[in-house]
Design a protein around this motif. Sequence first.
Motif, PDB file in Angstrom:
ATOM      1  N   UNK A 236       0.833  -1.196   0.000  1.00 33.36           N
ATOM      2  CA  UNK A 236       0.000   0.000   0.000  1.00 33.36           C
ATOM      3  C   UNK A 236       0.872   1.252   0.000  1.00 33.36           C
ATOM      4  N   UNK A 237       0.632   2.134  -1.003  1.00 28.42           N
ATOM      5  CA  UNK A 237       1.357   3.402  -1.115  1.00 28.42           C
ATOM      6  C   UNK A 237       2.864   3.188  -1.136  1.00 28.42           C
ATOM      7  N   UNK A 238       3.274   2.027  -1.654  1.00 27.62           N
ATOM      8  CA  UNK A 238       4.703   1.713  -1.740  1.00 27.62           C
ATOM      9  C   UNK A 238       5.372   1.916  -0.380  1.00 27.62           C
ATOM     10  N   UNK A 239       4.704   1.385   0.653  1.00 28.70           N
ATOM     11  CA  UNK A 239       5.148   1.620   2.036  1.00 28.70           C
ATOM     12  C   UNK A 239       6.527   1.050   2.321  1.00 28.70           C
ATOM     13  N   UNK A 240       6.981   0.134   1.489  1.00 31.64           N
ATOM     14  CA  UNK A 240       8.278  -0.477   1.742  1.00 31.64           C
ATOM     15  C   UNK A 240       9.426   0.479   1.462  1.00 31.64           C
ATOM     16  N   UNK A 241       9.153   1.530   0.699  1.00 31.70           N
ATOM     17  CA  UNK A 241      10.219   2.466   0.315  1.00 31.70           C
ATOM     18  C   UNK A 241      10.541   3.418   1.450  1.00 31.70           C
ATOM     19  N   UNK A 242      11.827   3.780   1.613  1.00 31.25           N
ATOM     20  CA  UNK A 242      12.227   4.704   2.685  1.00 31.25           C
ATOM     21  C   UNK A 242      11.771   6.119   2.397  1.00 31.25           C
ATOM     22  N   UNK A 243      11.708   6.926   3.467  1.00 29.94           N
ATOM     23  CA  UNK A 243      11.238   8.303   3.337  1.00 29.94           C
ATOM     24  C   UNK A 243      12.362   9.303   3.120  1.00 29.94           C
ATOM     25  N   UNK A 244      13.611   8.905   3.323  1.00 28.66           N
ATOM     26  CA  UNK A 244      14.704   9.870   3.182  1.00 28.66           C
ATOM     27  C   UNK A 244      15.820   9.284   2.330  1.00 28.66           C
ATOM     28  N   UNK A 246      19.073   9.013   2.838  1.00 27.16           N
ATOM     29  CA  UNK A 246      20.075   8.164   3.485  1.00 27.16           C
ATOM     30  C   UNK A 246      19.590   6.713   3.557  1.00 27.16           C
ATOM     31  N   UNK A 247      18.335   6.531   3.941  1.00 28.78           N
ATOM     32  CA  UNK A 247      17.788   5.171   4.002  1.00 28.78           C
ATOM     33  C   UNK A 247      17.710   4.546   2.609  1.00 28.78           C
ATOM     34  N   UNK A 248      17.383   5.365   1.608  1.00 27.15           N
ATOM     35  CA  UNK A 248      17.340   4.860   0.242  1.00 27.15           C
ATOM     36  C   UNK A 248      18.729   4.427  -0.212  1.00 27.15           C
ATOM     37  N   UNK A 249      19.747   5.182   0.181  1.00 24.13           N
ATOM     38  CA  UNK A 249      21.126   4.816  -0.160  1.00 24.13           C
ATOM     39  C   UNK A 249      21.513   3.491   0.504  1.00 24.13           C
ATOM     40  N   UNK A 250      21.107   3.317   1.747  1.00 27.06           N
ATOM     41  CA  UNK A 250      21.389   2.042   2.437  1.00 27.06           C
ATOM     42  C   UNK A 250      20.678   0.890   1.729  1.00 27.06           C
ATOM     43  N   UNK A 251      19.461   1.126   1.290  1.00 28.77           N
ATOM     44  CA  UNK A 251      18.693   0.084   0.591  1.00 28.77           C
ATOM     45  C   UNK A 251      19.364  -0.270  -0.735  1.00 28.77           C
ATOM     46  N   UNK A 252      19.840   0.745  -1.440  1.00 26.51           N
ATOM     47  CA  UNK A 252      20.546   0.496  -2.693  1.00 26.51           C
ATOM     48  C   UNK A 252      21.819  -0.304  -2.460  1.00 26.51           C
ATOM     49  N   UNK A 253      22.554  -0.001  -1.403  1.00 28.81           N
ATOM     50  CA  UNK A 253      23.786  -0.725  -1.074  1.00 28.81           C
ATOM     51  C   UNK A 253      23.479  -2.201  -0.767  1.00 28.81           C
ATOM     52  N   UNK A 254      22.337  -2.447  -0.143  1.00 29.81           N
ATOM     53  CA  UNK A 254      21.938  -3.813   0.171  1.00 29.81           C
ATOM     54  C   UNK A 254      21.744  -4.634  -1.109  1.00 29.81           C
TER      55      UNK A 254
END
Length: 496
Positions: A236-244, A246-254
């Motif tokens: 729902x509302x792409x809730x799995x995606x980070x809001x900032x 820095x968190x998106x960068x960590x997710x990309x690194x994963x």
Amino acid sequence: METSIELDPELGVLTGSERTPTERIVAALRKVEVLEGLAEHEFLWLANRGIERKFAPGTMLFREGTVPPGMSVMLGGEVHVRRAQTGNLSFFIARMGQISGILPFSRMKGYGGTGYSVGDVWTLDILREAFPEMLAAIPSMGQRCVSVLLNRVREVTRIELQAEKLTALGKLAANLAHELNNPASAAQRSAASLFAELRSYGEQKQRLGVALAESGQFQQYQDWVRQTRERMSSYSSRAILPDNALDLSDREELFRTWLEAHGIPEAWTIASVMAESPMTVARLEELAEVVSPETLAASASAFASSLRVERMAETVVNSTIRIFDFISAIKDYSYMDQAPIQEIDVPQSLENTLTMFASRLEHVTVERDYDPAMPRISAYGSELNQVWTELIENALDAMAPGIDGPPEGTLHLRTHQLGQMVTVEVGNSGPGIPPGIASRIFEPFFTTKPPGKGIGLGLDTVNRIVSKHSGMVTVQSEPGSTCFQVRLPIERTEAY
């Protein structure tokens, strides 16, 4: 080329043998429309008592704010008057056959701009000290001068109103250009990249098809794609995606770490796409279980390419929708293709106006308090939007820390019904209106803005439009809180 000279009462005065013969001056005076019908002796009085002056092209004849010595009859040439507030825009032109300067019964205290001669200029001046004698010698000059004064006021007011409209139009155009530029640029970039990505996606699909056919894992991959799509769409509302970021960068690194560990080339490009989608590493683990290691790289690359293509297409669609919505708001704002008088939804009218200022609201908190039960009112829709435009723009200007700085603070919009009247309040958290000028803010041409930023007709326009609707506008101000209150009748069609 302009000749800048110090103002001198004797500037351009002709005396002695330089003075034009009286009969030629009288002949020139007969061409002045305002003086048409004067008797011969009256023309002679003006010719003999007037001070003749001649100026070379480009001469500065007077400065803005200086006191005029008297009435000037233009016998030849042309004078352009420019105001400092409107740059080099000529807001008044005195030509041969006209009367300018201060006239009898005029309350003029100073020139409204700086005057420059265009070509050779020839004038005949009657000093203000000679006005009583002139009116006694030429009784009709009183009525003639009053007529000139009325025409001059109408002309200057018309030009000033036009300049105010052009200024408002320029600001509106800048806001519209800024708002349309963002989605248009996004759509253009995505559309341009989409062609190359589609070619790349096609090539990857071909390689993937060959690899799956050789390994006999086509059906397993298709099942994985179908299940993955279903799970991605269930968030729902792409809730799995980070809001900032820095968190998106960590997710990309994963994702990048997982892809590199499985020997997938160009892992960083695939990781960035998957990080910005509802994809999970757990789904990649399942993919690694259903396809062979040799097929995994082609599978992951092709799936990431499909996500990238979909995201570009989504950007194009969303951008064009935003442009369409913005154009619809503009049509609603301007009441294009509609009758002059409409049934106006005031809160929606305010929202349409806010859309025009979206580019200036980035650091502004907009607080809305709309009465949901407030009825529509009969009004001139486009003119009413002009009222909201002026009030909101004034509020944003008041909250700007500098002349050209972005506004910062809180904008309050409130609507409610009181009897047979509706009330609209536009408030701001700016420094407030100084008590010394609070009583003058609705005066025409009164402004606290620097030259070039306004000519003082905005609030005067607001007052005139509200009065046209049989309403009233008031203001309350103190440091940190200023509120303009507009009261309008719900049904007053007879006022139109």
